[in-house]
Design a protein around this motif. Structure first.
Motif, short mmCIF file in Angstrom:
data_model
loop_
_atom_site.label_atom_id
_atom_site.label_comp_id
_atom_site.label_asym_id
_atom_site.label_seq_id
_atom_site.Cartn_x
_atom_site.Cartn_y
_atom_site.Cartn_z
N PRO A 210 0.99 -1.14 -0.05
CA PRO A 210 0.00 0.06 -0.10
C PRO A 210 0.88 1.07 0.05
CG PRO A 210 -0.81 -1.58 1.58
CD PRO A 210 0.66 -2.08 1.12
N GLN A 211 0.46 2.10 -0.67
CA GLN A 211 1.28 3.60 -0.78
C GLN A 211 1.07 4.47 0.34
OE1 GLN A 211 3.49 4.27 -3.51
NE2 GLN A 211 3.29 2.32 -3.52
N ASN A 212 1.69 3.92 1.52
CA ASN A 212 1.52 4.51 2.97
C ASN A 212 2.86 5.30 3.24
OD1 ASN A 212 -1.04 3.41 2.86
ND2 ASN A 212 -0.36 1.88 4.28
N THR A 213 3.12 5.90 4.21
CA THR A 213 4.44 6.62 4.57
C THR A 213 4.77 5.65 5.70
OG1 THR A 213 3.70 8.88 3.94
CG2 THR A 213 5.41 8.43 5.68
N TYR A 214 5.74 4.67 5.48
CA TYR A 214 6.08 3.83 6.62
C TYR A 214 7.23 4.22 7.56
CZ TYR A 214 3.47 0.38 3.56
OH TYR A 214 2.29 -0.06 3.12
N ARG A 215 7.08 3.53 8.72
CA ARG A 215 8.28 3.82 9.75
C ARG A 215 9.30 2.68 9.40
NH1 ARG A 215 3.74 4.43 13.63
NH2 ARG A 215 4.51 2.14 14.18
N ASN A 216 8.78 1.42 8.98
CA ASN A 216 9.61 0.22 8.73
C ASN A 216 8.84 -0.66 7.95
OD1 ASN A 216 11.56 -1.76 9.67
ND2 ASN A 216 10.11 -2.83 10.36
N ILE A 217 9.85 -1.18 6.86
CA ILE A 217 9.30 -2.29 6.03
C ILE A 217 10.60 -3.19 5.92
CG2 ILE A 217 8.78 -2.74 3.52
CD1 ILE A 217 7.95 0.04 3.02
N ASP A 218 10.38 -4.37 6.37
CA ASP A 218 11.57 -5.29 6.39
C ASP A 218 11.26 -6.63 5.68
OD1 ASP A 218 13.62 -6.79 7.04
OD2 ASP A 218 13.44 -6.51 9.19
N LEU A 219 11.83 -6.68 4.38
CA LEU A 219 11.74 -7.71 3.43
C LEU A 219 12.98 -8.71 3.60
CD1 LEU A 219 9.82 -5.97 0.65
CD2 LEU A 219 8.65 -7.09 2.73
N ARG A 220 13.80 -8.67 4.41
CA ARG A 220 15.05 -9.37 4.30
C ARG A 220 14.85 -10.77 4.48
NH1 ARG A 220 18.19 -5.67 8.88
NH2 ARG A 220 15.97 -5.74 9.72
N VAL A 221 15.88 -11.56 3.93
CA VAL A 221 15.95 -12.99 3.84
C VAL A 221 14.64 -13.69 3.19
CG1 VAL A 221 16.43 -14.92 5.11
CG2 VAL A 221 17.21 -12.83 5.98
N ASN A 222 14.40 -13.26 2.02
CA ASN A 222 13.40 -13.90 1.18
C ASN A 222 13.86 -14.40 0.01
OD1 ASN A 222 10.56 -13.57 2.21
ND2 ASN A 222 11.35 -11.73 2.77
N LYS A 223 13.11 -14.43 -0.96
CA LYS A 223 13.95 -14.63 -2.47
C LYS A 223 13.50 -13.83 -3.62
CE LYS A 223 13.54 -19.83 -1.59
NZ LYS A 223 13.38 -21.07 -2.35
N PHE A 224 13.47 -12.41 -3.15
CA PHE A 224 13.40 -11.38 -4.34
C PHE A 224 14.58 -11.34 -5.14
CE2 PHE A 224 10.31 -9.80 -1.29
CZ PHE A 224 8.93 -9.94 -1.89
N LYS A 225 14.38 -11.01 -6.29
CA LYS A 225 15.57 -10.45 -7.11
C LYS A 225 15.33 -8.93 -7.02
CE LYS A 225 15.63 -14.43 -9.90
NZ LYS A 225 15.55 -14.93 -11.38
N ILE A 226 16.36 -8.34 -7.37
CA ILE A 226 16.22 -6.69 -7.42
C ILE A 226 15.18 -6.27 -8.40
CG2 ILE A 226 17.27 -4.64 -8.29
CD1 ILE A 226 18.48 -5.73 -5.83
N SER A 227 14.80 -6.98 -9.41
CA SER A 227 13.92 -6.61 -10.31
C SER A 227 12.28 -7.01 -9.82
CB SER A 227 13.88 -7.65 -11.79
OG SER A 227 14.06 -8.75 -11.46
N THR A 228 12.22 -7.89 -8.96
CA THR A 228 10.85 -8.05 -8.39
C THR A 228 10.70 -7.60 -6.97
OG1 THR A 228 12.00 -10.28 -7.26
CG2 THR A 228 10.99 -10.35 -9.64
N LEU A 229 11.66 -6.89 -6.25
CA LEU A 229 11.43 -6.15 -4.99
C LEU A 229 10.40 -5.10 -5.09
CD1 LEU A 229 14.92 -5.67 -3.55
CD2 LEU A 229 13.02 -6.53 -2.55
#
Length: 256
Positions: A210-229
């Motif tokens: 969602p297009q919110n103003t976040y204090r924190n977004i943590d997506l570490r240790v997954n299987k994203f590529k730079i192109s899919t983040l």
């Protein structure tokens, strides 16, 4: 005069003992089953949970709740006027129930081998913490928190969820689902979400934030590529967005 003093003393003693009145659960008209935990702990083992009341400034509501301490059907009446942690014995049914007036704002049952959690009738519940349990594991019942429309905090880290339905919890501000088995999640409509932890899952792409103003977004240790983040949401500082270490650790046998 003597009768008056005795009467007054009786009233004082009654008020003093309201918080520890041991008796079978009475049938009050405004009393309901608020929370139910099913656990894999053995009968007679300790089960710990924390409750807190509505503490709205200017109009706090201190509900009466009933706690079964010894797993024998007898319950104590507690006037819940602050956050309290309770340790009870697991009954033969392996189901721990909290009944009472509908005034709970916070419920926590962390690291208690919970296999199913029912909170839907606690309709004003704001904060739910069910970390380090067995929710989402094959054969277990999960949780019905999606019906808690007032929920602002949901923390279910270190469970076994492969799917998590939260889009009906439109008041969510904080969501911690770290260390599960999630590959996708629908966050549509969560316009109040500002703290999101989805680290240590199986995400590879197709995650829409969602297009919110976040204090924190943590997506570490997954299987994203730079192109899919997911792209950094508008108004969110780059320093609040964590996405490094993008190769999920190998699953242990009990997680498969």
């Amino acid at each position: 005069m003597k009768k008056y003093i005795l009467l007054l003393l009786s009233v004082v003693l009654f008020v003093a003992e309201v918080r520890a009145q041991s008796s079978p659960y009475p049938n009050f008209h405004n009393t309901t089953q608020l929370v139910e935990f099913t656990t894999s702990k053995g009968v007679g083992q300790n089960f710990s949970f924390t409750l807190a009341p509505d503490e709205t400034t200017g109009r706090p509501q201190f509900p009466i709740v009933f706690i079964e301490w010894e797993g024998n059907g007898n319950r104590q009446m507690i006037n819940l006027n602050q956050e309290e942690t309770f340790v009870v014995k697991v009954p033969a049914s392996q189901i721990v129930r909290i009944t009472g007036e509908n005034g709970l704002w916070t419920v926590k049952a962390v690291d208690q081998s919970v296999t199913e959690a029912k909170t839907s009738t606690a309709s004003i519940l704001r904060h739910l913490h069910l970390d380090k349990n067995l929710l989402g594991q094959s054969g277990n019942g999960g949780s019905d928190f999606k019906t808690n429309k007032s929920l602002e905090t949901l923390s279910v880290s270190s469970n076994y969820y492969k799917t998590l339905e939260v889009k009906e919890n439109k008041n969510l501000k904080t969501l911690n689902a770290s260390s599960n088995l999630l590959e996708n999640i629908d966050l549509t409509g969560l316009s109040h979400l500002v703290d999101l932890d989805l680290s240590k899952n199986l995400f590879a792409g197709s995650l829409v934030l969602p297009q919110n103003t976040y204090r924190n977004i943590d997506l570490r240790v997954n299987k994203f590529k730079i192109s899919t983040l997911p792209e950094l949401p508008n108004g969110t500082l780059a320093s609040a967005y964590h996405y490094n270490l993008q190769e999920r650790y190998k699953l242990t046998e009990d997680q498969l």
